[in-house]
Write a protein that holds these residues in place. Structure first.
Motif, PDB file in Angstrom:
ATOM      1  N   PHE A  42       0.831  -1.209   0.000  1.00 56.85           N
ATOM      2  CA  PHE A  42       0.000   0.000   0.000  1.00 56.85           C
ATOM      3  C   PHE A  42       0.867   1.261   0.000  1.00 56.85           C
ATOM      4  O   PHE A  42       1.850   1.355   0.732  1.00 56.85           O
ATOM      5  N   CYS A  43       0.487   2.194  -0.824  1.00 58.89           N
ATOM      6  CA  CYS A  43       1.261   3.415  -1.060  1.00 58.89           C
ATOM      7  C   CYS A  43       1.427   4.214   0.232  1.00 58.89           C
ATOM      8  O   CYS A  43       0.450   4.453   0.958  1.00 58.89           O
ATOM      9  N   PRO A  44       2.653   4.679   0.529  1.00 59.01           N
ATOM     10  CA  PRO A  44       2.882   5.454   1.745  1.00 59.01           C
ATOM     11  C   PRO A  44       2.278   6.862   1.673  1.00 59.01           C
ATOM     12  O   PRO A  44       2.191   7.537   2.690  1.00 59.01           O
ATOM     13  N   HIS A  45       1.840   7.306   0.492  1.00 56.91           N
ATOM     14  CA  HIS A  45       1.249   8.645   0.382  1.00 56.91           C
ATOM     15  C   HIS A  45      -0.176   8.652   0.917  1.00 56.91           C
ATOM     16  O   HIS A  45      -0.477   9.345   1.872  1.00 56.91           O
ATOM     17  N   ALA A  46      -1.065   7.883   0.301  1.00 54.14           N
ATOM     18  CA  ALA A  46      -2.468   7.892   0.756  1.00 54.14           C
ATOM     19  C   ALA A  46      -3.084   6.500   0.704  1.00 54.14           C
ATOM     20  O   ALA A  46      -4.305   6.362   0.636  1.00 54.14           O
ATOM     21  N   GLY A  47      -2.244   5.481   0.720  1.00 52.90           N
ATOM     22  CA  GLY A  47      -2.735   4.128   0.929  1.00 52.90           C
ATOM     23  C   GLY A  47      -3.294   3.385  -0.264  1.00 52.90           C
ATOM     24  O   GLY A  47      -3.899   2.322  -0.088  1.00 52.90           O
ATOM     25  N   ALA A  48      -3.103   3.886  -1.486  1.00 53.01           N
ATOM     26  CA  ALA A  48      -3.619   3.164  -2.655  1.00 53.01           C
ATOM     27  C   ALA A  48      -2.935   1.803  -2.778  1.00 53.01           C
ATOM     28  O   ALA A  48      -1.803   1.616  -2.335  1.00 53.01           O
ATOM     29  N   ASP A  49      -3.656   0.880  -3.394  1.00 58.13           N
ATOM     30  CA  ASP A  49      -3.122  -0.469  -3.604  1.00 58.13           C
ATOM     31  C   ASP A  49      -2.178  -0.448  -4.807  1.00 58.13           C
ATOM     32  O   ASP A  49      -2.622  -0.326  -5.951  1.00 58.13           O
ATOM     33  N   ILE A  61       4.366   2.473 -10.423  1.00 53.06           N
ATOM     34  CA  ILE A  61       3.683   3.761 -10.430  1.00 53.06           C
ATOM     35  C   ILE A  61       2.352   3.593  -9.702  1.00 53.06           C
ATOM     36  O   ILE A  61       1.537   2.732 -10.059  1.00 53.06           O
ATOM     37  N   CYS A  62       2.128   4.433  -8.690  1.00 49.85           N
ATOM     38  CA  CYS A  62       0.887   4.356  -7.913  1.00 49.85           C
ATOM     39  C   CYS A  62      -0.317   4.726  -8.788  1.00 49.85           C
ATOM     40  O   CYS A  62      -0.264   5.710  -9.537  1.00 49.85           O
ATOM     41  N   PRO A  63      -1.410   3.963  -8.672  1.00 47.25           N
ATOM     42  CA  PRO A  63      -2.574   4.239  -9.518  1.00 47.25           C
ATOM     43  C   PRO A  63      -3.349   5.495  -9.107  1.00 47.25           C
ATOM     44  O   PRO A  63      -4.145   5.998  -9.886  1.00 47.25           O
ATOM     45  N   LYS A  64      -3.095   6.020  -7.906  1.00 51.38           N
ATOM     46  CA  LYS A  64      -3.924   7.133  -7.433  1.00 51.38           C
ATOM     47  C   LYS A  64      -3.343   8.508  -7.791  1.00 51.38           C
ATOM     48  O   LYS A  64      -4.028   9.330  -8.389  1.00 51.38           O
ATOM     49  N   HIS A  65      -2.086   8.756  -7.410  1.00 54.97           N
ATOM     50  CA  HIS A  65      -1.494  10.075  -7.688  1.00 54.97           C
ATOM     51  C   HIS A  65      -0.154   9.956  -8.412  1.00 54.97           C
ATOM     52  O   HIS A  65       0.637  10.895  -8.420  1.00 54.97           O
ATOM     53  N   ASN A  66       0.098   8.794  -8.976  1.00 57.27           N
ATOM     54  CA  ASN A  66       1.251   8.590  -9.868  1.00 57.27           C
ATOM     55  C   ASN A  66       2.635   8.770  -9.259  1.00 57.27           C
ATOM     56  O   ASN A  66       3.589   9.050  -9.987  1.00 57.27           O
ATOM     57  N   ALA A  67       2.782   8.601  -7.951  1.00 59.32           N
ATOM     58  CA  ALA A  67       4.133   8.553  -7.398  1.00 59.32           C
ATOM     59  C   ALA A  67       4.826   7.321  -7.981  1.00 59.32           C
ATOM     60  O   ALA A  67       4.180   6.315  -8.281  1.00 59.32           O
ATOM     61  N   ALA A  68       6.154   7.422  -8.149  1.00 58.00           N
ATOM     62  CA  ALA A  68       6.916   6.299  -8.697  1.00 58.00           C
ATOM     63  C   ALA A  68       7.898   5.806  -7.638  1.00 58.00           C
ATOM     64  O   ALA A  68       8.641   6.593  -7.054  1.00 58.00           O
ATOM     65  N   LYS A  79       7.387  12.172  -7.090  1.00 61.70           N
ATOM     66  CA  LYS A  79       6.431  12.441  -6.009  1.00 61.70           C
ATOM     67  C   LYS A  79       4.983  12.248  -6.450  1.00 61.70           C
ATOM     68  O   LYS A  79       4.681  12.256  -7.650  1.00 61.70           O
ATOM     69  N   ALA A  80       4.111  12.153  -5.451  1.00 64.65           N
ATOM     70  CA  ALA A  80       2.669  12.118  -5.710  1.00 64.65           C
ATOM     71  C   ALA A  80       2.253  13.430  -6.370  1.00 64.65           C
ATOM     72  O   ALA A  80       2.756  14.498  -6.014  1.00 64.65           O
ATOM     73  N   LYS A  81       1.327  13.329  -7.335  1.00 65.90           N
ATOM     74  CA  LYS A  81       0.899  14.519  -8.075  1.00 65.90           C
ATOM     75  C   LYS A  81      -0.629  14.601  -8.109  1.00 65.90           C
ATOM     76  O   LYS A  81      -1.310  13.584  -8.245  1.00 65.90           O
TER      77      LYS A  81
HETATM   78  S1  FES Z   1      -1.859   7.239  -2.928  1.00 66.28           S
HETATM   79 FE1  FES Z   1      -0.083   6.731  -4.027  1.00 66.28          FE
HETATM   80  S2  FES Z   1       0.645   8.584  -4.800  1.00 66.28           S
HETATM   81 FE2  FES Z   1      -1.101   9.126  -3.631  1.00 66.28          FE
END
Ligand code: FES
Length: 108
Positions: A42-49, A61-68, A79-81
């Motif tokens: 789970f993404c450390p930014h906002a928890g996306a899978d 690449i995170c599916p929610k805010h595209n952090a890599a 970074k998350a965008k």
């Molecule tokens: S939840 Fe992954 S970049 Fe925001």
């Protein structure tokens, strides 16, 4: 160091990901060109899978805010965008992986 059997190599084909649980830790296995990596699911930014994300080179690449996230180090190399804003993004946990006789083991 204790390694736990988690999957067969055939379960994670090149270019694919697989979610696993090791001693209550949610982990993502990723196969990049035959090399297996393990990082927190789970993404450390906002928890996306991250299992729903994309593999690009040696990053997920995170599916929610595209952090890599770099699969080898867990560093957030992008970074998350959201729109034109970028947000501080922590690194992910990564775990040591061992492959023996087509079996994948992850550090517990
Ligand atoms: S939840 Fe992954 S970049 Fe925001």
């Amino acid at each position: 160091m204790n390694y736990v059997y988690v999957a067969s190599v055939a379960d994670v084909q090149p270019g694919k990901m697989k979610a696993i649980v090791v001693e209550s830790k949610e982990i993502l296995l990723v196969n990049v060109g035959g090399q297996i990596f393990a990082m927190q699911r789970f993404c450390p930014h906002a928890g996306a899978d991250l299992c729903a994300g994309k593999i690009v080179d040696s990053k997920v690449i995170c599916p929610k805010h595209n952090a890599a996230f770099d699969l080898a180090t867990g560093e957030a190399v992008d970074k998350a965008k959201l729109l034109f804003l970028k947000f501080p993004t922590k690194r992910t946990e990564t775990y040591r992986v061992k492959v023996e006789n087509n079996s994948i083991f992850v550090e517990a």
